[in-house]
Design an enzyme around this catalytic site. Sequence first.
Site, PDB file in Angstrom:
ATOM      1  N   GLY A   1      39.563  43.008 -65.831  1.00 13.78           N
ATOM      2  CA  GLY A   1      38.036  43.276 -65.186  1.00 13.78           C
ATOM      3  C   GLY A   1      37.702  44.781 -65.503  1.00 13.78           C
ATOM      4  O   GLY A   1      38.302  45.412 -66.345  1.00 13.78           O
TER       5      GLY A   1
ATOM      6  N   GLU B   1      51.346  46.682 -46.250  1.00 16.35           N
ATOM      7  CA  GLU B   1      50.941  48.041 -46.070  1.00 16.35           C
ATOM      8  C   GLU B   1      50.865  48.336 -44.689  1.00 16.35           C
ATOM      9  O   GLU B   1      50.221  47.436 -44.024  1.00 16.35           O
ATOM     10  CB  GLU B   1      49.530  48.410 -46.757  1.00 16.35           C
TER      11      GLU B   1
ATOM     12  N   HIS C   1      48.214  54.003 -51.500  1.00 17.31           N
ATOM     13  CA  HIS C   1      47.068  53.245 -51.541  1.00 17.31           C
ATOM     14  C   HIS C   1      45.627  54.198 -51.735  1.00 17.31           C
ATOM     15  O   HIS C   1      44.788  54.066 -51.005  1.00 17.31           O
ATOM     16  CB  HIS C   1      46.597  52.264 -50.567  1.00 17.31           C
ATOM     17  N   ILE C   2      45.988  54.901 -52.625  1.00 12.28           N
ATOM     18  CA  ILE C   2      44.881  56.335 -52.978  1.00 12.28           C
ATOM     19  C   ILE C   2      44.164  55.898 -54.187  1.00 12.28           C
ATOM     20  O   ILE C   2      43.472  56.969 -54.722  1.00 12.28           O
ATOM     21  CB  ILE C   2      45.657  57.408 -52.842  1.00 12.28           C
ATOM     22  N   GLY C   3      44.016  54.798 -54.654  1.00 12.36           N
ATOM     23  CA  GLY C   3      43.294  54.405 -55.982  1.00 12.36           C
ATOM     24  C   GLY C   3      41.968  55.114 -56.034  1.00 12.36           C
ATOM     25  O   GLY C   3      41.600  55.604 -57.176  1.00 12.36           O
TER      26      GLY C   3
ATOM     27  N   ARG D   1      42.671  35.641 -66.059  1.00 14.92           N
ATOM     28  CA  ARG D   1      42.039  34.251 -65.804  1.00 14.92           C
ATOM     29  C   ARG D   1      40.671  34.042 -66.448  1.00 14.92           C
ATOM     30  O   ARG D   1      40.542  33.034 -67.263  1.00 14.92           O
ATOM     31  CB  ARG D   1      41.597  34.306 -64.228  1.00 14.92           C
TER      32      ARG D   1
ATOM     33  N   ILE E   1      38.343  47.692 -63.848  1.00 15.08           N
ATOM     34  CA  ILE E   1      39.270  48.568 -63.677  1.00 15.08           C
ATOM     35  C   ILE E   1      40.425  48.529 -64.651  1.00 15.08           C
ATOM     36  O   ILE E   1      40.820  49.376 -65.243  1.00 15.08           O
ATOM     37  CB  ILE E   1      39.708  48.656 -62.117  1.00 15.08           C
TER      38      ILE E   1
ATOM     39  N   ALA F   1      46.562  47.436 -57.559  1.00 13.59           N
ATOM     40  CA  ALA F   1      45.658  46.158 -57.222  1.00 13.59           C
ATOM     41  C   ALA F   1      45.806  45.745 -55.807  1.00 13.59           C
ATOM     42  O   ALA F   1      45.374  46.328 -55.000  1.00 13.59           O
ATOM     43  CB  ALA F   1      45.681  45.148 -58.079  1.00 13.59           C
ATOM     44  N   ARG F   2      46.652  44.878 -55.778  1.00 15.00           N
ATOM     45  CA  ARG F   2      47.208  44.585 -54.452  1.00 15.00           C
ATOM     46  C   ARG F   2      48.348  44.064 -54.102  1.00 15.00           C
ATOM     47  O   ARG F   2      49.119  43.416 -55.029  1.00 15.00           O
ATOM     48  CB  ARG F   2      46.209  43.277 -53.855  1.00 15.00           C
TER      49      ARG F   2
HETATM   50  C1  GLV Z   1      40.639  49.580 -52.870  1.00 19.37           C
HETATM   51  O1  GLV Z   1      41.690  49.074 -52.834  1.00 19.37           O
HETATM   52  C2  GLV Z   1      39.765  48.568 -53.128  1.00 19.37           C
HETATM   53  O2  GLV Z   1      39.642  47.316 -53.254  1.00 19.37           O
HETATM   54  O3  GLV Z   1      38.570  49.233 -53.075  1.00 19.37           O
END
Ligand code: GLV
Length: 339
Positions: free
Chosen positions: A175, A287, A305-307, A197, A177, A257-258
Amino acid sequence: MRLVGTSDASTTARTADGPAGPRVVVLGRLPGDAVERLRARHTVHYRDEDSTAPAEEVLRLVSGADALVVTLGHRVDAAVLDAAGPQLRIVANVAVGYDNVDVATCRERGVLVTNTPGVLTDATADLAFALVLMVTRRLAEAEREVRSGQTAGWGMFHLLGTSVQGKAIGILGPGAIGLATARRARAFGMDVLLSGRSAPDPADVRALQARVVPFEELLASSDVVSVHTPLTPATLHLVDASALARMKPAAYLVNTARGPVVDEAALVAALEAGTIAGAGLDVFEDEPRVHPGLRERDDVVLLPHIGSATIETRTAMADLAADNVLAVLAGDDALTPVG
Ligand code: GLV
């Protein structure tokens, strides 16, 4: 879908929170002037805290809300929707991922869900590629060494990593990102493999000189596997023991991502067995808990989790969430609805 029809916002009555009319509940602290902009038009209850509210507090806060602005960590499920009441029109998630929101139940009840795509693409891709460099060049380990005062400085064989140039990055979930991460990888001389997918735009594939390959081939052929899929029932533990076993022993796994897309117990086992060379993780299955066995390892880089954590990006995310609320409460279409 109940998108149109505002309650009477023209009343001049005021409450301590702002003008009377639709009630907006903001569950966490936001940067910029998003909350002021909401307050200019609506009654706002602002939980001005940079933390996740306990579930019982959320149930209390959301009561009577017409709009919820939800920061990451807060779950919006049937219980929250019940507590809010039937007047709720929109759940504006301040994140691109929306696995914390029960979208199907929202839809059943005519509650619109929005997210914040686009505005965080570059920041998250920057962080994904930073993790690629951190794991391949052992940067966290090196920094810890200097910080501890234990370094002997330069050494021909000291802290040797691996180069990314000429290696292949496999983008799992091409996608926005994922593709932005691939562009960074191209600039560093990497070949790009894509698997997901939905098929990426052929123009993007051409521009990246990428190959679209099946999942198994991506695992087997990549020197870095970078995870960018949303968390859905289909992607839960997508990277499990058998996926990790397909990766090259010298390959690295990066996940921005997750967390639950990767089976962390299987990841620890793979690292212990030397099935893969290392991992860079910005997200975790549970988390802020980190799976036992990860913190102790030097071949693992762990970030909290600082993306999307730049002030510009977080401000843009807050603005987009507020704009979605303002639009929907005004009877207009949402800017970035999900689903
Ligand atoms: C962060 O993890 C977001 O989904 O924006």
